[in-house]
Design a protein around this motif. Structure first.
Motif, mmCIF file in Angstrom:
data_model
loop_
_atom_site.group_PDB
_atom_site.id
_atom_site.type_symbol
_atom_site.label_atom_id
_atom_site.label_comp_id
_atom_site.label_asym_id
_atom_site.label_seq_id
_atom_site.Cartn_x
_atom_site.Cartn_y
_atom_site.Cartn_z
ATOM 1 N N UNK A 36 0.843 -1.185 0.000
ATOM 2 C CA UNK A 36 0.000 0.000 0.000
ATOM 3 C C UNK A 36 0.880 1.238 0.000
ATOM 4 N N UNK A 37 0.580 2.166 -0.890
ATOM 5 C CA UNK A 37 1.256 3.461 -0.920
ATOM 6 C C UNK A 37 0.767 4.245 0.288
ATOM 7 N N UNK A 38 1.652 4.584 1.199
ATOM 8 C CA UNK A 38 1.278 5.249 2.443
ATOM 9 C C UNK A 38 0.817 6.686 2.213
ATOM 10 N N UNK A 39 1.193 7.304 1.092
ATOM 11 C CA UNK A 39 0.775 8.672 0.801
ATOM 12 C C UNK A 39 -0.632 8.722 0.228
ATOM 13 N N UNK A 40 -0.928 7.844 -0.749
ATOM 14 C CA UNK A 40 -2.216 7.896 -1.430
ATOM 15 C C UNK A 40 -3.214 6.862 -0.926
ATOM 16 N N UNK A 41 -2.728 5.791 -0.281
ATOM 17 C CA UNK A 41 -3.598 4.716 0.159
ATOM 18 C C UNK A 41 -3.902 3.697 -0.921
ATOM 19 N N UNK A 42 -3.322 3.870 -2.116
ATOM 20 C CA UNK A 42 -3.562 2.945 -3.218
ATOM 21 C C UNK A 42 -2.827 1.627 -2.983
ATOM 22 N N UNK A 43 -3.462 0.547 -3.437
ATOM 23 C CA UNK A 43 -2.852 -0.772 -3.373
ATOM 24 C C UNK A 43 -2.074 -1.010 -4.660
ATOM 25 N N UNK A 44 -0.878 -1.594 -4.538
ATOM 26 C CA UNK A 44 -0.010 -1.857 -5.678
ATOM 27 C C UNK A 44 0.400 -3.326 -5.678
ATOM 28 N N UNK A 45 0.508 -3.891 -6.859
ATOM 29 C CA UNK A 45 1.077 -5.234 -6.997
ATOM 30 C C UNK A 45 2.581 -5.071 -7.125
ATOM 31 N N UNK A 46 3.323 -5.833 -6.340
ATOM 32 C CA UNK A 46 4.781 -5.750 -6.369
ATOM 33 C C UNK A 46 5.362 -7.150 -6.514
ATOM 34 N N UNK A 47 6.569 -7.199 -6.995
ATOM 35 C CA UNK A 47 7.275 -8.481 -7.082
ATOM 36 C C UNK A 47 8.652 -8.318 -6.477
ATOM 37 N N UNK A 48 9.137 -9.383 -5.885
ATOM 38 C CA UNK A 48 10.495 -9.389 -5.387
ATOM 39 C C UNK A 48 10.697 -8.877 -3.981
ATOM 40 N N UNK A 49 9.625 -8.573 -3.233
ATOM 41 C CA UNK A 49 9.798 -8.095 -1.861
ATOM 42 C C UNK A 49 10.236 -9.271 -1.006
ATOM 43 N N UNK A 50 11.451 -9.206 -0.470
ATOM 44 C CA UNK A 50 11.995 -10.305 0.317
ATOM 45 C C UNK A 50 11.207 -10.488 1.592
ATOM 46 N N UNK A 51 10.998 -11.753 1.945
ATOM 47 C CA UNK A 51 10.342 -12.108 3.200
ATOM 48 C C UNK A 51 11.400 -12.704 4.112
ATOM 49 N N UNK A 52 11.792 -11.972 5.134
ATOM 50 C CA UNK A 52 12.878 -12.419 6.011
ATOM 51 C C UNK A 52 12.558 -13.720 6.728
ATOM 52 N N UNK A 53 11.278 -14.040 6.890
ATOM 53 C CA UNK A 53 10.922 -15.299 7.543
ATOM 54 C C UNK A 53 11.309 -16.495 6.683
ATOM 55 N N UNK A 54 11.317 -16.319 5.369
ATOM 56 C CA UNK A 54 11.649 -17.411 4.455
ATOM 57 C C UNK A 54 13.094 -17.371 3.991
ATOM 58 N N UNK A 55 13.804 -16.315 4.297
ATOM 59 C CA UNK A 55 15.172 -16.163 3.816
ATOM 60 C C UNK A 55 16.161 -16.444 4.925
ATOM 61 N N UNK A 56 17.045 -17.364 4.670
ATOM 62 C CA UNK A 56 18.135 -17.665 5.585
ATOM 63 C C UNK A 56 19.415 -17.622 4.764
ATOM 64 N N UNK A 57 20.532 -17.637 5.415
ATOM 65 C CA UNK A 57 21.813 -17.712 4.716
ATOM 66 C C UNK A 57 22.000 -16.557 3.736
ATOM 67 N N UNK A 58 21.798 -15.354 4.217
ATOM 68 C CA UNK A 58 22.043 -14.139 3.439
ATOM 69 C C UNK A 58 21.181 -14.056 2.185
ATOM 70 N N UNK A 59 19.900 -14.363 2.313
ATOM 71 C CA UNK A 59 18.973 -14.175 1.216
ATOM 72 C C UNK A 59 18.720 -15.392 0.358
ATOM 73 N N UNK A 60 19.482 -16.473 0.557
ATOM 74 C CA UNK A 60 19.234 -17.676 -0.223
ATOM 75 C C UNK A 60 18.096 -18.452 0.416
ATOM 76 N N UNK A 61 17.120 -18.803 -0.385
ATOM 77 C CA UNK A 61 15.990 -19.565 0.128
ATOM 78 C C UNK A 61 16.417 -21.011 0.349
#
Length: 70
Positions: A36-61
């Motif tokens: 969500x854009x915090x300025x406008x409130x619009x929802x956006x589709x994004x790709x590639x946002x890392x999820x730290x819960x799934x990433x171990x070993x310096x970003x390698x899944x």
């Protein structure tokens, strides 16, 4: 780094759920591929946002679980 499919711009993560796009707009992650854009409130589709819960070993899944008893 993530890519905003809605407007074709790149952004970067500042924490697990907050990021900033190339225009300086604050973005809040609300799902795997949604932000969500915090300025406008619009929802956006994004790709590639890392999820730290799934990433171990310096970003390698990895499916390796340290709690496994062998």
């Amino acid at each position: 780094m993530f890519f905003d499919i809605f407007n074709g711009k790149f952004g970067f993560e500042m924490s697990d759920n907050l990021g900033m796009d190339s225009d300086g707009n604050m973005m809040m992650r609300v799902g795997d591929n949604m932000a969500m854009d915090m300025d406008s409130g619009e929802m956006h589709m994004v790709s590639g946002w890392d999820d730290d819960d799934d990433n171990d070993n310096f970003g390698f899944r990895s499916s390796w679980n340290d709690d496994d008893d062998w």
